[in-house]
Design a protein around this motif. Structure first.
Motif, PDB file in Angstrom:
ATOM      1  N   TYR A 162       0.825  -1.198   0.000  1.00 52.50           N
ATOM      2  CA  TYR A 162       0.000   0.000   0.000  1.00 52.50           C
ATOM      3  C   TYR A 162       0.862   1.253   0.000  1.00 52.50           C
ATOM      4  O   TYR A 162       2.027   1.229   0.390  1.00 52.50           O
ATOM      5  CB  TYR A 162      -0.911   0.023   1.239  1.00 52.50           C
ATOM      6  CG  TYR A 162      -1.800  -1.183   1.376  1.00 52.50           C
ATOM      7  CD1 TYR A 162      -2.943  -1.320   0.594  1.00 52.50           C
ATOM      8  CD2 TYR A 162      -1.499  -2.192   2.287  1.00 52.50           C
ATOM      9  CE1 TYR A 162      -3.770  -2.427   0.714  1.00 52.50           C
ATOM     10  CE2 TYR A 162      -2.324  -3.299   2.421  1.00 52.50           C
ATOM     11  CZ  TYR A 162      -3.456  -3.416   1.626  1.00 52.50           C
ATOM     12  OH  TYR A 162      -4.265  -4.506   1.756  1.00 52.50           O
ATOM     13  N   ASP A 222      -7.190  -1.291   2.203  1.00 58.31           N
ATOM     14  CA  ASP A 222      -7.513  -1.129   0.785  1.00 58.31           C
ATOM     15  C   ASP A 222      -8.237   0.193   0.528  1.00 58.31           C
ATOM     16  O   ASP A 222      -7.937   0.903  -0.440  1.00 58.31           O
ATOM     17  CB  ASP A 222      -8.385  -2.295   0.295  1.00 58.31           C
ATOM     18  CG  ASP A 222      -7.579  -3.566   0.106  1.00 58.31           C
ATOM     19  OD1 ASP A 222      -6.429  -3.465  -0.363  1.00 58.31           O
ATOM     20  OD2 ASP A 222      -8.090  -4.651   0.430  1.00 58.31           O
ATOM     21  N   LYS A 223      -9.176   0.534   1.398  1.00 59.09           N
ATOM     22  CA  LYS A 223      -9.931   1.773   1.218  1.00 59.09           C
ATOM     23  C   LYS A 223      -9.061   2.996   1.476  1.00 59.09           C
ATOM     24  O   LYS A 223      -9.191   4.018   0.796  1.00 59.09           O
ATOM     25  CB  LYS A 223     -11.158   1.780   2.126  1.00 59.09           C
ATOM     26  CG  LYS A 223     -12.220   0.760   1.732  1.00 59.09           C
ATOM     27  CD  LYS A 223     -13.455   0.870   2.605  1.00 59.09           C
ATOM     28  CE  LYS A 223     -14.533  -0.119   2.151  1.00 59.09           C
ATOM     29  NZ  LYS A 223     -15.761  -0.008   2.973  1.00 59.09           N
ATOM     30  N   ASP A 260      -5.910   3.182   0.925  1.00 63.17           N
ATOM     31  CA  ASP A 260      -5.034   3.290  -0.236  1.00 63.17           C
ATOM     32  C   ASP A 260      -5.781   3.853  -1.437  1.00 63.17           C
ATOM     33  O   ASP A 260      -5.261   4.694  -2.182  1.00 63.17           O
ATOM     34  CB  ASP A 260      -4.455   1.908  -0.562  1.00 63.17           C
ATOM     35  CG  ASP A 260      -3.438   1.965  -1.694  1.00 63.17           C
ATOM     36  OD1 ASP A 260      -2.380   2.584  -1.502  1.00 63.17           O
ATOM     37  OD2 ASP A 260      -3.708   1.396  -2.760  1.00 63.17           O
ATOM     38  N   ARG A 261      -7.018   3.408  -1.628  1.00 62.87           N
ATOM     39  CA  ARG A 261      -7.819   3.916  -2.749  1.00 62.87           C
ATOM     40  C   ARG A 261      -8.117   5.404  -2.578  1.00 62.87           C
ATOM     41  O   ARG A 261      -8.153   6.156  -3.553  1.00 62.87           O
ATOM     42  CB  ARG A 261      -9.135   3.142  -2.849  1.00 62.87           C
ATOM     43  CG  ARG A 261      -8.986   1.694  -3.296  1.00 62.87           C
ATOM     44  CD  ARG A 261     -10.318   0.988  -3.177  1.00 62.87           C
ATOM     45  NE  ARG A 261     -10.178  -0.445  -3.335  1.00 62.87           N
ATOM     46  CZ  ARG A 261     -11.124  -1.322  -3.020  1.00 62.87           C
ATOM     47  NH1 ARG A 261     -12.274  -0.894  -2.535  1.00 62.87           N
ATOM     48  NH2 ARG A 261     -10.919  -2.606  -3.188  1.00 62.87           N
ATOM     49  N   GLN A 262      -8.335   5.830  -1.339  1.00 65.49           N
ATOM     50  CA  GLN A 262      -8.662   7.233  -1.094  1.00 65.49           C
ATOM     51  C   GLN A 262      -7.525   8.161  -1.538  1.00 65.49           C
ATOM     52  O   GLN A 262      -7.757   9.135  -2.254  1.00 65.49           O
ATOM     53  CB  GLN A 262      -8.944   7.466   0.394  1.00 65.49           C
ATOM     54  CG  GLN A 262      -9.283   8.918   0.697  1.00 65.49           C
ATOM     55  CD  GLN A 262      -9.000   9.310   2.131  1.00 65.49           C
ATOM     56  OE1 GLN A 262      -8.196   8.689   2.822  1.00 65.49           O
ATOM     57  NE2 GLN A 262      -9.674  10.344   2.609  1.00 65.49           N
ATOM     58  N   SER A 321      -5.131   7.501  -3.582  1.00 66.08           N
ATOM     59  CA  SER A 321      -4.947   7.358  -5.027  1.00 66.08           C
ATOM     60  C   SER A 321      -5.979   8.195  -5.781  1.00 66.08           C
ATOM     61  O   SER A 321      -5.644   8.909  -6.737  1.00 66.08           O
ATOM     62  CB  SER A 321      -5.057   5.886  -5.430  1.00 66.08           C
ATOM     63  OG  SER A 321      -4.935   5.734  -6.825  1.00 66.08           O
ATOM     64  N   LEU A 322      -7.243   8.124  -5.364  1.00 67.43           N
ATOM     65  CA  LEU A 322      -8.313   8.890  -6.010  1.00 67.43           C
ATOM     66  C   LEU A 322      -8.094  10.393  -5.821  1.00 67.43           C
ATOM     67  O   LEU A 322      -8.284  11.184  -6.744  1.00 67.43           O
ATOM     68  CB  LEU A 322      -9.666   8.474  -5.443  1.00 67.43           C
ATOM     69  CG  LEU A 322     -10.900   9.199  -5.995  1.00 67.43           C
ATOM     70  CD1 LEU A 322     -11.012   8.987  -7.489  1.00 67.43           C
ATOM     71  CD2 LEU A 322     -12.159   8.727  -5.279  1.00 67.43           C
ATOM     72  N   GLY A 340     -14.229   5.205  -0.304  1.00 71.08           N
ATOM     73  CA  GLY A 340     -13.169   4.217  -0.514  1.00 71.08           C
ATOM     74  C   GLY A 340     -13.592   2.986  -1.300  1.00 71.08           C
ATOM     75  O   GLY A 340     -12.760   2.113  -1.559  1.00 71.08           O
ATOM     76  N   ASP A 368     -12.802   2.055  -7.041  1.00 71.30           N
ATOM     77  CA  ASP A 368     -11.498   1.511  -7.445  1.00 71.30           C
ATOM     78  C   ASP A 368     -11.225   1.951  -8.882  1.00 71.30           C
ATOM     79  O   ASP A 368     -11.924   1.562  -9.822  1.00 71.30           O
ATOM     80  CB  ASP A 368     -11.517  -0.006  -7.352  1.00 71.30           C
ATOM     81  CG  ASP A 368     -10.121  -0.621  -7.499  1.00 71.30           C
ATOM     82  OD1 ASP A 368      -9.199   0.121  -7.898  1.00 71.30           O
ATOM     83  OD2 ASP A 368      -9.967  -1.812  -7.211  1.00 71.30           O
ATOM     84  N   ARG A 391      -8.762   1.186 -10.688  1.00 70.19           N
ATOM     85  CA  ARG A 391      -7.985   0.229 -11.473  1.00 70.19           C
ATOM     86  C   ARG A 391      -8.801  -0.419 -12.569  1.00 70.19           C
ATOM     87  O   ARG A 391      -8.275  -1.106 -13.427  1.00 70.19           O
ATOM     88  CB  ARG A 391      -7.391  -0.852 -10.555  1.00 70.19           C
ATOM     89  CG  ARG A 391      -6.341  -0.297  -9.601  1.00 70.19           C
ATOM     90  CD  ARG A 391      -5.870  -1.342  -8.614  1.00 70.19           C
ATOM     91  NE  ARG A 391      -6.958  -1.787  -7.756  1.00 70.19           N
ATOM     92  CZ  ARG A 391      -6.807  -2.648  -6.757  1.00 70.19           C
ATOM     93  NH1 ARG A 391      -5.603  -3.173  -6.522  1.00 70.19           N
ATOM     94  NH2 ARG A 391      -7.823  -2.998  -5.999  1.00 70.19           N
TER      95      ARG A 391
END
Length: 362
Positions: free
Chosen positions: A124, A249-250, A252-254, A256-257, A356, A359, A361
């Motif tokens: 992450y 995971d959430k 990390d997605r936050q 990234s977004l 979150g 995704d 990806r």
């Protein structure tokens, strides 16, 4: 090590017993030599490693899901060699809580250095903190040991993946309207736009007097200048999660977004700011990214921002501490659920919320 000392003690006791039974001076000499050797090893253990220094060499940045290679250089500035030393390297991702550890054993000749290769891998993004809190030195025969505290710490910023924002999530015209340029809630000093017309007050600039309206109403009337909203879009990244942090995971997605949106708006030259509350320094941050250099500087601060699961939300703390912030469109990005404070933003502008579960990806 404990077993080694016990074994040595048993041998000495047996030697004394043999001497008492046999009365041999040779046995006494062996016992004395063994005792003296053990005493020397004890003193050596107390002395070795006193002038040893641990110097970490790691890259400032890394990529998630990739090995991060580094090394720890152990410098022995003493004439006494370090025969055997061991330590534990701990690491933790401050954003997601991901952690690990690895044990190392090594020796360092006198007035020389030893390099310990280290490989860290985190799945992450976040700030990966590496530390060694104590080391243990032993003598050549591993009879005695000495533990010593150590304050070695190194931080590596692991950036998230920057994605292309899907068309359905990003429409340029939604974030770049001229109506965003001036505040509807407060006056300012931009004479190019009128915030309101009102009666004259002591201290008003005479140049602001609306002469035609004054003559018509019979009361001195002035134009109050508008307050320009310099940034049409404000991206707010949530950093406070009362009670419990969302899963890694959430989180990390936050991030990234958040950075993907910031880069997409900046690339299209849409005026925007990234805002969040940094719980590490207890400070509301308002950042911008008008070029690629500013973008990565802003990204660094966003990834390293302190998160908290105690007290209120990051948005609440931001609104309590930030000064002079306003936008025509808010993008609220969280790793959890929408909070009540978002309704306050909706009172003054359009708000888009992402959580979150998104995704990028694909």
């Amino acid at each position: 090590m404990k077993k080694t000392r016990i074994t040595a003690g048993i041998i000495v006791v047996l030697g004394i017993g043999i001497y008492l039974v046999a009365g041999s001076y040779s046995v006494l000499g062996i016992i004395t030599a063994a005792f003296f050797a053990m005493l020397c090893m004890a003193f050596y253990t107390l002395a070795e490693g006193r002038k040893t220094e641990f110097v970490p060499y790691f890259p400032e940045n890394g990529e998630k899901g990739q090995n991060i290679e580094g090394r720890i250089v152990v410098e022995n500035h003493s004439w006494l060699p370090v025969f055997w030393c061991r330590c534990r390297l701990d690491w933790q991702n401050l954003l997601t809580g991901e952690s690990g550890s690895e044990d190392f054993s090594f020796a360092v000749p006198s007035r020389r250095t030893t390099e310990i290769p280290v490989t860290v891998r985190t799945e992450y993004s976040g700030v990966c903190v590496l530390s060694i809190k104590k080391v243990e030195y032993t003598d050549p025969f591993v009879l005695f040991r000495r533990r010593e505290k150590l304050e070695m710490k190194e931080e590596i910023t692991v950036f998230p993946t920057i994605h292309e924002i899907p068309r359905e999530m990003f429409e340029e015209e939604s974030y770049n309207m001229e109506s965003f340029r001036y505040s509807a809630e407060r006056g300012g000093d931009d004479t190019g736009e009128v915030y309101q017309v009102r009666s004259y007050k002591e201290g008003d600039n005479l140049k602001q007097i609306h002469w035609k309206l004054t003559a018509r109403l019979g009361d001195v009337t002035v134009r109050e200048p508008g307050y320009p909203v310099s940034h049409a879009v404000m991206i707010f990244m949530e950093t406070g999660y009362p009670g419990e942090f969302p899963d890694p995971d959430k989180m990390d997605r936050q991030i990234s977004l958040t950075l993907s949106f910031l880069k997409a708006l900046s690339d299209k030259q849409i005026s925007c700011q990234l805002c969040f509350y940094d719980f590490t320094v207890n400070k509301a941050r308002i950042l911008q990214a008008s070029n690629i250099e500013e973008f990565w500087q802003t990204a660094m601060l966003a990834v390293r921002a302190g998160r908290s699961n105690k007290g209120g939300s990051g948005l609440k703390k931001f609104m309590e501490n930030a000064e002079d912030w306003q936008a025509g469109h808010y993008i609220y990005i969280t790793a959890g659920n929408e909070i009540d404070e978002v309704e306050y933003l909706r009172e003054s502008a359009t708000v888009t919320v992402f959580d979150g579960n998104i995704d990028l990806r694909g």
